[in-house]
Write a protein that holds these residues in place. Structure first.
Motif, PDB file in Angstrom:
ATOM      1  N   VAL A 198       4.981  21.630  -5.335  1.00  0.00           N
ATOM      2  CA  VAL A 198       3.866  20.713  -5.538  1.00  0.00           C
ATOM      3  C   VAL A 198       4.170  19.386  -4.838  1.00  0.00           C
ATOM      4  O   VAL A 198       3.335  18.838  -4.109  1.00  0.00           O
ATOM      5  N   ALA A 199       5.380  18.910  -5.018  1.00  0.00           N
ATOM      6  CA  ALA A 199       5.757  17.618  -4.442  1.00  0.00           C
ATOM      7  C   ALA A 199       5.702  17.662  -2.923  1.00  0.00           C
ATOM      8  O   ALA A 199       5.149  16.766  -2.280  1.00  0.00           O
ATOM      9  N   ALA A 200       6.254  18.725  -2.353  1.00  0.00           N
ATOM     10  CA  ALA A 200       6.267  18.816  -0.891  1.00  0.00           C
ATOM     11  C   ALA A 200       4.844  18.872  -0.361  1.00  0.00           C
ATOM     12  O   ALA A 200       4.513  18.256   0.651  1.00  0.00           O
ATOM     13  N   GLY A 201       3.989  19.580  -1.085  1.00  0.00           N
ATOM     14  CA  GLY A 201       2.605  19.695  -0.631  1.00  0.00           C
ATOM     15  C   GLY A 201       1.851  18.393  -0.753  1.00  0.00           C
ATOM     16  O   GLY A 201       1.270  17.897   0.205  1.00  0.00           O
ATOM     17  N   VAL A 202       1.866  17.812  -1.951  1.00  0.00           N
ATOM     18  CA  VAL A 202       1.087  16.606  -2.202  1.00  0.00           C
ATOM     19  C   VAL A 202       1.532  15.473  -1.293  1.00  0.00           C
ATOM     20  O   VAL A 202       0.716  14.756  -0.718  1.00  0.00           O
ATOM     21  N   SER A 203       2.842  15.338  -1.125  1.00  0.00           N
ATOM     22  CA  SER A 203       3.325  14.164  -0.399  1.00  0.00           C
ATOM     23  C   SER A 203       3.025  14.235   1.087  1.00  0.00           C
ATOM     24  O   SER A 203       2.996  13.217   1.763  1.00  0.00           O
ATOM     25  N   GLN A 204       2.825  15.441   1.608  1.00  0.00           N
ATOM     26  CA  GLN A 204       2.569  15.541   3.034  1.00  0.00           C
ATOM     27  C   GLN A 204       1.076  15.514   3.344  1.00  0.00           C
ATOM     28  O   GLN A 204       0.685  15.400   4.498  1.00  0.00           O
ATOM     29  N   GLY A 205       0.273  15.648   2.311  1.00  0.00           N
ATOM     30  CA  GLY A 205      -1.175  15.587   2.532  1.00  0.00           C
ATOM     31  C   GLY A 205      -1.708  16.710   3.390  1.00  0.00           C
ATOM     32  O   GLY A 205      -2.729  16.573   4.035  1.00  0.00           O
ATOM     33  N   TRP A 249       3.764   5.752  -5.640  1.00  0.00           N
ATOM     34  CA  TRP A 249       3.580   5.902  -7.089  1.00  0.00           C
ATOM     35  C   TRP A 249       2.458   6.871  -7.391  1.00  0.00           C
ATOM     36  O   TRP A 249       2.571   7.713  -8.291  1.00  0.00           O
ATOM     37  N   VAL A 250       1.363   6.746  -6.630  1.00  0.00           N
ATOM     38  CA  VAL A 250       0.234   7.653  -6.874  1.00  0.00           C
ATOM     39  C   VAL A 250       0.669   9.092  -6.640  1.00  0.00           C
ATOM     40  O   VAL A 250       0.380   9.984  -7.440  1.00  0.00           O
ATOM     41  N   ILE A 251       1.397   9.292  -5.547  1.00  0.00           N
ATOM     42  CA  ILE A 251       1.850  10.655  -5.252  1.00  0.00           C
ATOM     43  C   ILE A 251       2.719  11.174  -6.395  1.00  0.00           C
ATOM     44  O   ILE A 251       2.557  12.298  -6.857  1.00  0.00           O
ATOM     45  N   CYS A 252       3.629  10.326  -6.880  1.00  0.00           N
ATOM     46  CA  CYS A 252       4.505  10.780  -7.960  1.00  0.00           C
ATOM     47  C   CYS A 252       3.697  11.094  -9.215  1.00  0.00           C
ATOM     48  O   CYS A 252       3.983  12.079  -9.907  1.00  0.00           O
ATOM     49  N   GLY A 253       2.700  10.270  -9.497  1.00  0.00           N
ATOM     50  CA  GLY A 253       1.842  10.557 -10.635  1.00  0.00           C
ATOM     51  C   GLY A 253       1.155  11.906 -10.474  1.00  0.00           C
ATOM     52  O   GLY A 253       1.129  12.729 -11.391  1.00  0.00           O
ATOM     53  N   LEU A 254       0.637  12.149  -9.272  1.00  0.00           N
ATOM     54  CA  LEU A 254      -0.040  13.422  -8.984  1.00  0.00           C
ATOM     55  C   LEU A 254       0.913  14.595  -9.129  1.00  0.00           C
ATOM     56  O   LEU A 254       0.563  15.630  -9.699  1.00  0.00           O
ATOM     57  N   TYR A 297       2.320   8.766   6.749  1.00  0.00           N
ATOM     58  CA  TYR A 297       3.546   7.982   6.875  1.00  0.00           C
ATOM     59  C   TYR A 297       4.748   8.736   6.312  1.00  0.00           C
ATOM     60  O   TYR A 297       5.880   8.517   6.723  1.00  0.00           O
ATOM     61  N   PHE A 298       4.496   9.615   5.332  1.00  0.00           N
ATOM     62  CA  PHE A 298       5.605  10.264   4.632  1.00  0.00           C
ATOM     63  C   PHE A 298       6.063  11.547   5.297  1.00  0.00           C
ATOM     64  O   PHE A 298       6.837  12.299   4.724  1.00  0.00           O
ATOM     65  N   ARG A 299       5.560  11.799   6.520  1.00  0.00           N
ATOM     66  CA  ARG A 299       5.936  13.050   7.167  1.00  0.00           C
ATOM     67  C   ARG A 299       7.256  12.929   7.896  1.00  0.00           C
ATOM     68  O   ARG A 299       7.324  12.956   9.117  1.00  0.00           O
ATOM     69  N   ARG A 300       8.299  12.738   7.122  1.00  0.00           N
ATOM     70  CA  ARG A 300       9.646  12.849   7.690  1.00  0.00           C
ATOM     71  C   ARG A 300      10.600  13.273   6.583  1.00  0.00           C
ATOM     72  O   ARG A 300      10.284  13.166   5.404  1.00  0.00           O
ATOM     73  N   ASP A 301      11.750  13.746   6.992  1.00  0.00           N
ATOM     74  CA  ASP A 301      12.605  14.431   6.024  1.00  0.00           C
ATOM     75  C   ASP A 301      13.034  13.576   4.851  1.00  0.00           C
ATOM     76  O   ASP A 301      13.037  14.038   3.717  1.00  0.00           O
ATOM     77  N   THR A 302      13.402  12.324   5.109  1.00  0.00           N
ATOM     78  CA  THR A 302      13.922  11.533   3.999  1.00  0.00           C
ATOM     79  C   THR A 302      12.857  11.303   2.948  1.00  0.00           C
ATOM     80  O   THR A 302      13.104  11.478   1.760  1.00  0.00           O
ATOM     81  N   GLU A 303      11.654  10.926   3.394  1.00  0.00           N
ATOM     82  CA  GLU A 303      10.587  10.685   2.434  1.00  0.00           C
ATOM     83  C   GLU A 303      10.250  11.962   1.684  1.00  0.00           C
ATOM     84  O   GLU A 303      10.102  11.974   0.467  1.00  0.00           O
ATOM     85  N   LYS A 304      10.140  13.040   2.428  1.00  0.00           N
ATOM     86  CA  LYS A 304       9.750  14.302   1.808  1.00  0.00           C
ATOM     87  C   LYS A 304      10.788  14.724   0.781  1.00  0.00           C
ATOM     88  O   LYS A 304      10.450  15.165  -0.318  1.00  0.00           O
ATOM     89  N   CYS A 358       0.832  -1.198   0.000  1.00  0.00           N
ATOM     90  CA  CYS A 358       0.000   0.000   0.000  1.00  0.00           C
ATOM     91  C   CYS A 358       0.868   1.249   0.000  1.00  0.00           C
ATOM     92  O   CYS A 358       0.631   2.180  -0.769  1.00  0.00           O
ATOM     93  N   LEU A 359       1.872   1.239   0.860  1.00  0.00           N
ATOM     94  CA  LEU A 359       2.780   2.376   0.931  1.00  0.00           C
ATOM     95  C   LEU A 359       3.441   2.611  -0.412  1.00  0.00           C
ATOM     96  O   LEU A 359       3.528   3.737  -0.906  1.00  0.00           O
ATOM     97  N   GLU A 360       3.900   1.510  -1.022  1.00  0.00           N
ATOM     98  CA  GLU A 360       4.594   1.610  -2.287  1.00  0.00           C
ATOM     99  C   GLU A 360       3.658   2.190  -3.348  1.00  0.00           C
ATOM    100  O   GLU A 360       4.034   3.081  -4.113  1.00  0.00           O
ATOM    101  N   ILE A 361       2.413   1.691  -3.335  1.00  0.00           N
ATOM    102  CA  ILE A 361       1.454   2.208  -4.312  1.00  0.00           C
ATOM    103  C   ILE A 361       1.175   3.683  -4.047  1.00  0.00           C
ATOM    104  O   ILE A 361       1.112   4.487  -4.976  1.00  0.00           O
ATOM    105  N   SER A 362       1.073   4.051  -2.757  1.00  0.00           N
ATOM    106  CA  SER A 362       0.861   5.470  -2.453  1.00  0.00           C
ATOM    107  C   SER A 362       1.986   6.301  -3.042  1.00  0.00           C
ATOM    108  O   SER A 362       1.748   7.374  -3.600  1.00  0.00           O
TER     109      SER A 362
END
Lengths: 687, 687
Positions: B193-200, B63-68, B214-221, B57-61
Motif C-alpha cells: 500500500v505504501a509503495a503504491g500510494v507514495s508513488q502516485g 503526512w497525508v501519504i502516511c495518513g492514507l 517528487y517521491f519517485r526515488r529509492d530513499t523516499e519510497k 507542501c512536500l512535508e504536508i504531502s
C-alpha cells in the motif's frame, strides 16, 4: 576538492553553531564531546589483540552496566517517592490539624502562617544546597541532558555531587509545596548514575574502581548516559518504551540496534525496581501496580471511550494548549532574563525561592478560603487530605483537593474524580493561579521539574472544557487531553511524549488523539516561540544543534564556512608548532587535520595532542631512550575526561625543537563530508 | 590515499556481500536500492528554485501519504478479519452440524471427509492464485520486506497485484484451517500500500495519477514502505509503537525524527481505522476495543501478577523456546531445501498445499476424536464452537477448543481460560502435533504467516508448564511466556517483539519478563541456527546485510576488497566507453566513480547513465541542436523505478564517438569511507 574536507575538520569547534544571543557570552565554558580513539592505530591494535571472548566480555559488561543503571535509577526514584510522600504527608497532616482547630474558633491566619513557614523552610533547604553547593542541580536538568546527548558537555552536569544535591533538592521543593514535579529531575538523576557507573570511578569521591576502563571515552559514555536518561523517564512515568524514544529523540543520530536494546533493558529494570520496592514499601509485595512516580490511574476503554466526532474537539484543545504553552514560555523567558540580570547572587536566589514558596502557600490558602465549592465526601474517599473548612458536615472543600495536595495526586483526581466533583469556577480560578505560580516557579534555583505543573494546569482547563461541553462529556477524558495539550505546548516533545502519555494511561486507544493533540500543540506553539527547554538552553548560551539544519544553511558547503587559513599539522610535526597552535586562543579548535603534501591523511584531537605532549612522545626522545615504555591507550583513557589545559604543560625551549610523529595516534580515516551541518551532529563524526 | 575511496564506489555491487550458498545462484535477479539524485546539480537547482512554501507542501504531502497508508492498511486488515471470521464461521458451523448429526448415529468419517474437503477447497483457491498468478505473494512476506528495507529490491514485491493475491490468499489459507496466521501478511500488505500510494501510480493498473512525483526515488519510497510495514504491524497486533520499532529494527540505520514520527502517525491511523470499522461491524460503534487482528485479551495485573522468584522460571521457558525454535527452524530449513529441489512446479505446489490442508483436518479430527478431555460448559461460554462429541451433556471436548477454532481464538483461550480447562495430556498432544503441522505449513505456496502458529505452540506448552508447576501457577501467565518464548525462538526478533507483546497484552508490568524471555530465546536459538526469516532470505539467495558486520570483516579496508582495475569515468567521457562498461556483464556495477586526473570528484549511477544515454545527452548534440530541451529531473523520475537495460538502448557507431559531460548529473560529494561494511548498509551511501 581538497580544501573542503580540510576546512571542515579545521572548524570542528568552528562557526556554524548558532551564535548565542544573550548578554554574557558563555560559550567558552562548554566543551564538545569528541574524545574518541576508536579509529587510530593504537585502538585497532588493541582490538586485534582482543579475542572473540574479549569482545563478548565487553558486550556482557555493557549489559551489566545497563542493568545496574536501571536498578540504581529505580532505587533513587523509590527513595524520592517515599521521602516526598512522608514529608508532604506530615506537612499536610500538621496543617490540616491546625486548620481544623482554628476553623471553628477563628484565627485561620495562624494556619496560613504555619503553612507558609513550613513551605518556606523546606524550600530554603532545597534552595540553599542548590545555590551554594551545586548550581548545576537547579531546574529539571532536562536541558542539560539534551545538551549532553547533543554533544555539548556542560561542566559538572554528570557528577555524583550534582546527583546528591538534585535528589535532596527535589525532595525539599516538592515537599515545600512549590508548583513543581519530581519527574524531570529523575531524567537527570538517571543520566548521572549512568555516567558514574559506566566509568567505574567518581570525581566527587576521588575514587577509581579500576573497572570498565574500556568505556572511558565520549562515545561509550554518551551511550550509557542515554540509557540512564531513558531509565529516568521510565521510572518517572512508568514508561519504558517512552524512555527509549526520549533517548532516541534527544540523543541519537545513528540507529544502533544493540544500543537501543540495552537502553530498553535499563528502562525495564528501572521501572521494575521502582515498582518492586514500592510494592514492598506498601506492604503488598508482588503487586506491581505503580510502575512510575506519577501514576495516571487506570483509564478503562469502556468508561471513557471517545468518538470520531470528538477528535476535532481534541484538536481544538491541542491548539489551545499550544497557545497557552507559548504564553507560558514567553513569560518564563522574560522572567529568566530578569533573573540572569538581577538575581544571580546565591542569597538572592534562596530568598526568591522562599518568597515563591510563601506566596504559593498564601495564594493556595486564599483560594481555598474563599472557595464555596463543597462536595459530598464519597464512600470511596479518593481524597487524601479532605478539608472540611466551612463546608457542611460530610462535605469537603473541592478547591482543597487541587491545592492542598501533592501535584501528582491533584492530577489524578482531576483525571478520575466523577463528574461533578469540581465546579467550573473552581477550575477556572485554579487554572489561572496555578498557571502563573508554575511560570514563576520554573527557573528558580531549586531542583524541580515542569512536567507535573504543566499536566496539572492542562488537566484543570481540560476538565473545565469537558464540563462546559456537558452534553456528552466524561470530564476525565478531556482533562487528559488538556494535560497532554498543555504539556506539549510547553515542552514541545512529540514522539516520546505521545508514547509516555499512552504508557502512563495504560490504554493504547488514546494513542491517536494524544498524538494529534501533541502535534497541534507543537505546531501552534512553534509558530510563536520555542519550547521551554530550548529557550533555557539558548539562555545558557549552549551551542545546541537541532536535528534539522537552519533553512539558510542547507546549501552551505564546508568551503564557505571554513576558517582561513586552514590550521593543520604535518604527519611529523615540530613540537613548538603544535604548542603554539594549541595555545592560540583565537583558533580554539578541538580537532586538527593531519596532512601530507597532497592530501588530508588523518584527524587528531586536541585532547590526544595534549596527552602526547604531556608524555613527551617525541621522535628524538624515543631514539635516545630506547627503554621508554610505549604510550598506550590506557594513558589516554586515564586522562579522560578532564584533559589538562595546554597552559599547564611545560615544554622547554629544547623540546620545542623536537619532532612528534602523529601517525599512530591520529584517526587515519576521518569522514569527509561536503555539507556542514550534518557533520556537526556528533555521530557522523565519531561513529 | 586515493585508491581506497575509488575502490569502494567501484564495488557498490561488489564482493563483500555474503556469497549465497544454495544451489541455484539467483542473485542477479535482485536489484539494490540506490537510485537517488538527491545530491546532484539538477536536484540542488530544483531545491533552490523551490520556495519555503514548496518545502512545507512536500512535508504536508508526506503526512497525508502516511495518513492514507495507515487508513488503507487498516481497511485491508478489517476486510481480511471480517472475511476470515465469516468464512471460518460458516465452515465450522457446517462441520459442527455435521458432526453433531453423525455423533449419535455413527459415520463420523463422513464428517471428517467433509472437513478435509472444505479445508482443501479453500486452500486450493489460495494456493492456485499464489502459484499461478503471483508467486511473490507466498509466505508471510516479512523476509521480502526485511530485504526491501535492507536495500535489496526483490522484483514485484511491492506491486498492487501482489497485494490483491496476498489478501485473497491469506483469507483462503486461514479459512482453510491451515496452521497459519493472518498477521505476517499484513506487514507485506502495508508495505505494498505504501509503495503504491507514495508513488502516485500503479504498474499493475498501468495508471499514473501524476501526483507525488517528487517521491519517485529509492530513499523516499523506502521511507514510505517502512511506514507501511509499521502500519501493517500496528493493524496486525494493535501495536503502533511496536510497529515503529519493527520498522526501525529492520530498516533504519540513520535515525530521522520526522520520519519516525510520520511512521508512528501511519501506525496510529492504521490501528484506529481497524478498530473503528470493526466496532461498526460489531454494531458497537465507538467501542474501540479491538485495536489489532489478534487480540490477546486483557491481562489484569491483579489476577496474573508475577513474583520475583518466577523470573528464573520464565528464563528457563525462554531457553526452552529457543531450543524448540531452533528445532523448528532446522526442520523447516531441510523441508525448504527439499521443496526448492523437488516441488517447484506450480501444480505440485498447489497439490502439496491441499495435502497439508487435508492432513491438518484429519489430524485435528483424530485428536478430537480420541481425546477424552471433557470440560463442563461454563456459564460465560468462552467457546465459539463447542463440540460435545462423546462428552456428557453440558460438557464439551477440550481438545476441540484448540483444534476446532481459528488459531487466534485458540491462543486467546489458552491465555485466559480458567485453570483446569485443559488437561496436561491434551496440551502435550496438541503441542506435538501443531508443532509439526506448523513446521510443514510454513513455506507452502500460500500466503500466510508464522506468528500465530508460533504463539499457539508456545501458549500450549507454556500452559502445560504452568499446570505442572501447579502450586502457584495461574497457567495463563505461563501460556503467555511460552508463547513469547516460542515466537522469539523462531523469528528472533527482539526489541520490536517485546513491545508488540507488551502492547498486545496491554500490560506494561509484563515488559521485563517478556524481554528476558525473548532475550534468552534469541541467545539460545542463535547458538544453533539462524532465525526463520533469515534462513528463508538466505535460501532465496538475497544478498542481505545484517546490522553487524561478520566478525572477519571488521578490519577489511576498501583497498583489500576492491575489484581491480578500478572501473571509473572521466568527467567528460566518451559515449562508447560508457556503453561498453555498462554492457560488460562481468563487472555488473551499479555505481561508478567519476574522476579528474588527481582525485575522485563524484559518483554516477548506472540508472542515471542509462537515462542520459536514452535521451542522448551528448556534448556534440547539445552544441548542434541548440533547441533541444534540457534534461530535467522529471526525466529521471519518470523512468524510475524500472530503468531499461543497457541492451535496449541503441547507440549508433557515430554516437559512440560523442562525449558526455557527467558533471551536472553525478553526485559531486559521495561519502568516502574506509571500512567497507558500513558503507554498504544503505544509509551511509544515500542519506
Amino acid at each position: 576538492m581538497k580544501t573542503a574536507p580540510l576546512a571542515l575538520f579545521d572548524s570542528v569547534r568552528g562557526c556554524p553553531k548558532e551564535i548565542p544571543h544573550n548578554e554574557k557570552l558563555l560559550s567558552l565554558k562548554y566543551e564538545s564531546l569528541d574524545y574518541d580513539n576508536s579509529e587510530n592505530q593504537l585502538f585497532l591494535e588493541e582490538e586485534r589483540r582482543m579475542s572473540f571472548l574479549g569482545f563478548k566480555c565487553l558486550e556482557i559488561s555493557r549489559w551489566v552496566i545497563c542493568g545496574l543503571i536501571g536498578f540504581l535509577t529505580g532505587l533513587i526514584a523509590c527513595c524520592i517517592d517515599i521521602a516526598v510522600e512522608n514529608l508532604a504527608g506530615l506537612k499536610y497532616y500538621v496543617v490540616k490539624q491546625n486548620i481544623e482547630k482554628f476553623t471553628e474558633v477563628g484565627g485561620l491566619s495562624i494556619s496560613l502562617i504555619l503553612w507558609a513557614v513550613l513551605n518556606s523552610a523546606f524550600v530554603m533547604v532545597g534552595a540553599v544546597i542548590v545555590a551554594f553547593f551545586e548550581p548545576g542541580a537547579a531546574g529539571s536538568g532536562i536541558p542539560q541532558i539534551k545538551c549532553y546527548l547533543n554533544g555539548v558537555k556542560i561542566p559538572r552536569v554528570v557528577r555524583l555531587k550534582t546527583l546528591v544535591v538534585k535528589v535532596c533538592g527535589v525532595i525539599c521543593s516538592v515537599a515545600g509545596g512549590l508548583a513543581v514535579g519530581k519527574e524531570g529531575p529523575m531524567i537527570h538523576s538517571g543520566a548521572v548514575v549512568a555516567a558514574g557507573v559506566s566509568q567505574g570511578r567518581s570525581t566527587s569521591l576521588k575514587k577509581d574502581f579500576k573497572i570498565f576502563e574500556y568505556f572511558r571515552r565520549d562515545t561509550e559514555k554518551r551511550d550509557f548516559v542515554s540509557a540512564g536518561a531513558a531509565a529516568g523517564v521510565s521510572a518517572a512515568f512508568g514508561a519504558p518504551v517512552g524512555g527509549v524514544l526520549f533517548s532516541l529523540e534527544e540523543g541519537a543520530s545513528f540507529w544502533n540496534q544493540m544500543l537501543t536494546w540495552r537502553i530498553f533493558f535499563a528502562s525495564m529494570i528501572s521501572t521494575f525496581t521502582l515498582n518492586f520496592f514500592l510494592s514492598i514499601y506498601n506492604n503488598k509485595p508482588g503487586d506491581l501496580s505503580s510502575p512510575g512516580l506519577i501514576n495516571f490511574g487506570r483509564f478503562e476503554s469502556d468508561s471513557v471511550a471517545y468518538n470520531l466526532y470528538e477528535i476535532p474537539l481534541f484538536i481544538v484543545m491541542g491548539a489551545a494548549g499550544g497557545l497557552l504553552g507559548a504564553l507560558f514560555n514567553t513569560l518564563n523567558y522574560w522572567l529568566t532574563i530578569f533573573r540572569i540580570r538581577y538575581v544571580h547572587r546565591p542569597c538572592l536566589q534562596v530568598m526568591e525561592a522562599m518568597l515563591v514558596a510563601a506566596v504559593t502557600a498564601t495564594v493556595s490558602f486564599a483560594m481555598i478560603y474563599f472557595s464555596n465549592d463543597c462536595q459530598p465526601l464519597g464512600p470511596d474517599q479518593s481524597e487524601d487530605y479532605p478539608l472540611q473548612l466551612f463546608c457542611a458536615d460530610g462535605e469537603y472543600n473541592s478547591m482543597a483537593t487541587a491545592f492542598f495536595n501533592t501535584p501528582e495526586r491533584s492530577v489524578r483526581s482531576l483525571f478520575h474524580n466523577p463528574p461533578g466533583s469540581y465546579n467550573p469556577l473552581t477550575l477556572s480560578l485554579f487554572t489561572l493561579t496555578y498557571f502563573f505560580l508554575a511560570c514563576w516557579t520554573y527557573g528558580l534555583t531549586v531542583s524541580a521539574g515542569v512536567f507535573i505543573p504543566s499536566l496539572l494546569i492542562g488537566a484543570a482547563w481540560g476538565r473545565l472544557f469537558g464540563i462546559l461541553l456537558a452534553v456528552w462529556a466524561v470530564p476525565g477524558k478531556y482533562a487528559l487531553m488538556g494535560a497532554a495539550a498543555q504539556l506539549g505546548g510547553i515542552v514541545r516533545m512529540t514522539l516520546s511524549l505521545t508514547v509516555i502519555m499512552v504508557e502512563a494511561t495504560g490504554n493504547v486507544t488514546y494513542g491517536l488523539p494524544i498524538m494529534l493533540v501533541l502535534l497541534t500543540a507543537k505546531i501552534v506553539g512553534d509558530y510563536f516561540v520555542e519550547g521551554l527547554y530550548d529557550i533555557h538552553i539558548k539562555l545558557q548560551s549552549v551551542p545546541f544543534l537541532h536535528l534539522e539544519a537552519p533553512a539558510t544553511s542547507h546549501w552551505l558547503t564546508a568551503r564557505e564556512v571554513m576558517g582561513a587559513p586552514v590550521t593543520c599539522f604535518n604527519r611529523i610535526e615540530k613540537v613548538g608548532t603544535i604548542v603554539d597552535v594549541l595555545s592560540n586562543t583565537s583558533t580554539n579548535h578541538n580537532g586538527f587535520p593531519v596532512v601530507v603534501p597532497v592530501a588530508i591523511c588523518g584527524l587528531i584531537l586536541r585532547s590526544q595532542l595534549i596527552v602526547l605532549l604531556k608524555h613527551k612522545v617525541f621522535v628524538e626522545l624515543a631514539r635516545s631512550r630506547l627503554t621508554q615504555r610505549k604510550l598506550q591507550l590506557k594513558d589516554f583513557r586515564d586522562a579522560y575526561p578532564r584533559f589538562p589545559p595546554i597552559q599547564s604543560i611545560h615544554v622547554s625551549q629544547d623540546e620545542r625543537e623536537c619532532m612528534m610523529d602523529l601517525t599512530e595516534f591520529m584517526n587515519p580515516t576521518p569522514y569527509t563530508v561536503p555539507q556542514v551541518y550534518t557533520a556537526f551532529r556528533k555521530d557522523s563524526l565519531c561513529i
